[in-house]
Design a protein around this motif. Structure first.
Motif, short mmCIF file in Angstrom:
data_model
loop_
_atom_site.label_atom_id
_atom_site.label_comp_id
_atom_site.label_asym_id
_atom_site.label_seq_id
_atom_site.Cartn_x
_atom_site.Cartn_y
_atom_site.Cartn_z
N UNK A 229 0.84 -1.20 0.00
CA UNK A 229 0.00 0.00 0.00
C UNK A 229 0.88 1.25 0.00
N UNK A 230 1.98 1.22 0.74
CA UNK A 230 2.92 2.35 0.76
C UNK A 230 3.55 2.52 -0.60
N UNK A 231 3.96 1.40 -1.20
CA UNK A 231 4.58 1.46 -2.53
C UNK A 231 3.61 2.00 -3.57
N UNK A 232 2.31 1.70 -3.41
CA UNK A 232 1.28 2.19 -4.32
C UNK A 232 0.83 3.61 -3.98
N UNK A 233 1.47 4.21 -2.96
CA UNK A 233 1.21 5.59 -2.57
C UNK A 233 -0.25 5.81 -2.17
N UNK A 234 -0.75 4.92 -1.31
CA UNK A 234 -2.10 5.04 -0.78
C UNK A 234 -2.09 5.81 0.53
N UNK A 235 -3.28 6.22 0.96
CA UNK A 235 -3.37 7.03 2.18
C UNK A 235 -2.90 6.27 3.40
N UNK A 236 -3.18 4.98 3.44
CA UNK A 236 -2.73 4.13 4.55
C UNK A 236 -1.57 3.28 4.07
N UNK A 237 -0.44 3.37 4.79
CA UNK A 237 0.75 2.65 4.37
C UNK A 237 1.35 1.82 5.47
N UNK B 36 -13.14 -0.66 11.08
CA UNK B 36 -14.14 -0.68 10.02
C UNK B 36 -14.60 0.74 9.69
N UNK B 37 -14.86 1.55 10.75
CA UNK B 37 -15.30 2.93 10.52
C UNK B 37 -14.22 3.72 9.79
N UNK B 38 -12.98 3.52 10.22
CA UNK B 38 -11.87 4.21 9.56
C UNK B 38 -11.75 3.79 8.09
N UNK B 39 -11.93 2.50 7.84
CA UNK B 39 -11.87 2.02 6.47
C UNK B 39 -13.00 2.54 5.62
N UNK B 40 -14.21 2.62 6.21
CA UNK B 40 -15.36 3.15 5.47
C UNK B 40 -15.14 4.60 5.11
N UNK B 41 -14.64 5.39 6.06
CA UNK B 41 -14.37 6.80 5.78
C UNK B 41 -13.33 6.95 4.67
N UNK B 42 -12.31 6.10 4.71
CA UNK B 42 -11.28 6.15 3.67
C UNK B 42 -11.86 5.76 2.31
N UNK C 25 -9.17 -0.28 2.41
CA UNK C 25 -10.04 -0.35 3.58
C UNK C 25 -10.18 -1.79 4.07
N UNK C 26 -10.38 -2.71 3.15
CA UNK C 26 -10.50 -4.11 3.53
C UNK C 26 -9.17 -4.64 4.07
N UNK C 27 -8.07 -4.21 3.45
CA UNK C 27 -6.76 -4.65 3.90
C UNK C 27 -6.48 -4.22 5.33
N UNK C 28 -6.99 -3.06 5.72
CA UNK C 28 -6.82 -2.59 7.10
C UNK C 28 -7.52 -3.53 8.08
N UNK C 29 -8.70 -3.99 7.72
CA UNK C 29 -9.41 -4.94 8.58
C UNK C 29 -8.67 -6.28 8.64
#
Length: 433
Positions: A34-42, A78-84, A105-109
């Motif tokens: 996710x970091x390599x893909x430059x996403x908000x969550x890394x 889940x809430x954090x992922x939904x907001x993202x 978002x799913x990866x965070x869960x």
């Protein structure tokens, strides 16, 4: 002396601090892509999520705090992922980019679940989930290309195979006594169905290989095509010879390799499905079927110019109708073979094996293996039945080839098929009978 290394390996994983560190490392591993893909969550976000899950899990396990704390942490993720995900859907005009936000978002869960698994002591499970999840993220492009490249027929066939393998198979009982009046046949429905699924699975793998490499060599066309349907190989080569009479030697080699594949498939069923069955492995089938395989390869190697290539297009990777037909043939052979053996002895089952081999040598092979596993056939009897089914399959292909208008093609198939039959028969007499 032997206990010290075992303690050194197990003791660290029993310490909560070690499990917390491992959870953080796995979260970091998940966030790397996710970091390599430059996403908000890394990396940092994923590692913190796994650490949070590990801390909450240890508090629940090691103290009197209820499981509500762990559930609360999961809800927060889940809430954090939904907001993202919502932010991604509203802010990204590109549908693919929005989809990646949902994936993050799913990866965070998943990272939260990995941390909980490791902290609870499910080390192998947690590592497995982390590795598979990371693999899915890294292979995004390849997976999308694979899915988009599937035709409607391929997608339907894959879904049908998944239903057979992962839905129907677990629902079947391990054992079922079938009362036939004259005798009682102890069936193993799960083993029977697993054999059906195995043959269908071979067909799917073969379809993928032939689709990718079928045009690069007649060996791929003949051998891998023969794993799924040796009859299809004969039909394709008949058309090939009709269009290019000079290619008769290549078509002959393809049919010989299809026979080798058919014999190899039967050998794999005979040996593979007797491993761990409580009965001795059917090693008696190795030499006779091995003789057919070796002879087919030798003749094909000597009679064809392998610089040439031939293609074969299979209609479908998997057909539910064909699978159910195979199951029906197999079940019918099993039942009537058992009755024939009861009424006429072992010779009755041999006759059934010959007849069924004209339709499906794999069905006759699986029937013989099941009866052998149940103790109703001796090793030599089961092997002879398998060989008879293999012989009848070779004869069927020779009869189909005899319909060709190319005299040279017909003559070569007849001669070389006879060589395979004689070679298998000699090996049977020496090593089986």
């Amino acid at each position: 002396m032997n206990e010290v290394p075992l303690q050194l390996v197990e003791a660290p994983l029993e310490e909560p601090v070690v499990r917390i560190a491992l959870a953080g490392a796995l979260g970091m591993f998940l966030g790397l892509e996710r970091e390599w893909s430059q996403k908000a969550a890394g990396i940092r976000t994923f590692s913190l999520i796994s650490l949070l899950a590990a801390v909450f899990t240890i508090l629940v396990v090691e103290s009197d705090i209820g499981e509500s704390l762990l559930i609360l942490g999961g809800l927060l993720v889940i809430v954090q992922g939904v907001l993202l995900a919502v932010k991604g859907l509203l802010g990204e005009p590109d549908a693919s980019e929005a989809g990646l936000s949902l994936t993050t978002s799913v990866s965070m869960l998943v990272a939260y679940g990995v941390g909980a698994l490791v902290a609870a002591g499910f080390i192998v499970e947690g590592v497995t989930v982390a590795v598979l999840s990371s693999l899915l993220l890294v292979l995004k492009r390849e997976l999308h290309e694979f899915a988009w490249g599937l035709s409607r027929e391929e997608m339907r066939s894959t879904t049908e195979f998944a239903i057979l393998a992962f839905v129907i198979y677990p629902l079947l009982p391990p054992e079922y006594p079938l009362d036939l009046g004259a005798t009682t046949l102890d069936l193993e429905p799960q083993v029977i169905w697993l054999m059906v699924v195995a043959v269908a699975g071979i067909g799917i793998v073969n379809y993928a290989i032939v689709s990718s490499y079928g045009g690069r060599g007649i060996a791929v066309t003949g051998f891998f095509g023969g794993l799924a349907s040796s009859t299809a190989v004969v039909g394709t080569m008949l058309d090939h010879v009709r269009q290019r009479p000079a290619a008769a030697s290549y078509a002959v080699a393809a049919i010989l390799l299809a026979n080798a594949a058919m014999a190899a498939r039967n050998l794999a069923i005979a040996v593979g499905f007797t491993i761990g069955s409580g009965s001795p492995i059917l090693f008696e089938a190795v030499v006779p079927l091995g003789a057919v395989i070796v002879l087919a390869f030798v003749i094909a190697g000597l009679t064809a110019d392998w610089r040439q290539s031939g293609e074969m297009e299979l209609e479908s990777p998997f057909s539910l109708k064909n699978a159910l037909g195979f199951g029906a043939v197999f079940f019918g052979v099993l039942v009537f073979g058992s009755l024939a053996e009861t009424w006429f002895g072992t010779l009755g089952f041999y006759a059934t094996a010959v007849a069924s081999g004209f339709v499906s040598s794999a069905g006759a092979t699986t029937s013989a293996v099941v009866l052998y596993r149940g103790g109703e056939l001796a090793a030599a009897e089961a092997t002879i039945a398998i060989l008879l089914a293999t012989v009848s399959s070779i004869i069927v292909k020779a009869m189909l080839a005899a319909t060709s208008s190319n005299q040279r093609f017909r003559r070569q198939i007849a001669i070389y098929s006879a060589v395979l039959l004689v070679g298998g028969a000699v090996a049977s007499v020496i090593f089986v009978i």
